[in-house]
Enzyme design. Sequence first.
Site, mmCIF file in Angstrom:
data_model
loop_
_atom_site.group_PDB
_atom_site.id
_atom_site.type_symbol
_atom_site.label_atom_id
_atom_site.label_comp_id
_atom_site.label_asym_id
_atom_site.label_seq_id
_atom_site.Cartn_x
_atom_site.Cartn_y
_atom_site.Cartn_z
ATOM 1 N N THR A 16 36.428 42.455 46.555
ATOM 2 C CA THR A 16 36.114 42.576 45.126
ATOM 3 C C THR A 16 35.372 41.351 44.620
ATOM 4 O OG1 THR A 16 38.036 43.996 44.768
ATOM 5 C CG2 THR A 16 37.112 42.898 42.832
ATOM 6 N N VAL A 17 35.782 40.165 45.052
ATOM 7 C CA VAL A 17 35.104 38.949 44.593
ATOM 8 C C VAL A 17 33.705 38.871 45.192
ATOM 9 C CG1 VAL A 17 35.267 36.443 44.396
ATOM 10 C CG2 VAL A 17 37.332 37.816 44.315
ATOM 11 N N LYS A 37 33.765 52.321 42.513
ATOM 12 C CA LYS A 37 35.011 52.225 43.287
ATOM 13 C C LYS A 37 35.494 53.651 43.508
ATOM 14 C CE LYS A 37 38.583 49.867 45.005
ATOM 15 N NZ LYS A 37 38.496 48.790 46.015
ATOM 16 N N GLY A 202 39.438 30.657 46.010
ATOM 17 C CA GLY A 202 39.668 30.564 44.569
ATOM 18 C C GLY A 202 38.468 30.882 43.713
#
Length: 238
Positions: A16-17, A37, A202
């Site tokens: 997703t990132v 999606k 992150g």
Amino acid sequence: MSVLMVTGTGTGVGKTVVTAALAAAALAAGRSVAVLKPAQTGVTADEPGDVAEVRRLAGGITGEELARYPEPLAPDTAARRAGRAAVRPRGIERAAARLAAGHDLVLVEGAGGLLVRFDEEGATLADAARLLGAPVLLVARAGLGTLNDTALTAEALRSRGLRCPGVVIGSWPDAPDLAARCNLADLPGAAGVPLLGALPQGAGALSPDGFRAAAGGWLAPELGGGWAAARFAARHRA
């Protein structure tokens, strides 16, 4: 390419990132972007899913889900347990083609790995990619064990006649160990395709402005960024 499928070597690898970074880079270049999606699992009707996360990080995308199931399971299992219709490859093809007619880039994010089942007949994201004639970008882990996972997924893509433009590392650790650093050289050999990016650990926790400003620096020119595999590897030489 107008449609790009995004798959991973498994669950939790950073699809997703990475999808958000691809969208942010394309938007920064002035392209219109849609994110599809096909099956969102593990969230209830009023919770934000992966499309919402891509929109939060990347900005002005068109987002669409074809189905949502509350339990965090493979789409086929989640659909059966919820008593709902399964997502099928033809439905994914039609939705992606419709979005492609009005957008410069359509990103289709799969669920889990490439061969996760979408329906009771065993259809997968690979079947939808074949119908669309779309390339499949592979998102992989950085550390120990990723070479086998990556090689297996790449072999599955090749055996189905699907093109994979490259591999992106979904989360590059702040303090990479020996295995991760060696994998920078070994992943292209395992996959048979180039390494096309690495997102820092992150990245998804950055502010939207920070994410959008940095996204192009995590992706190679083939994906709309300025990242260079040789330069990155030299900084992390084992």
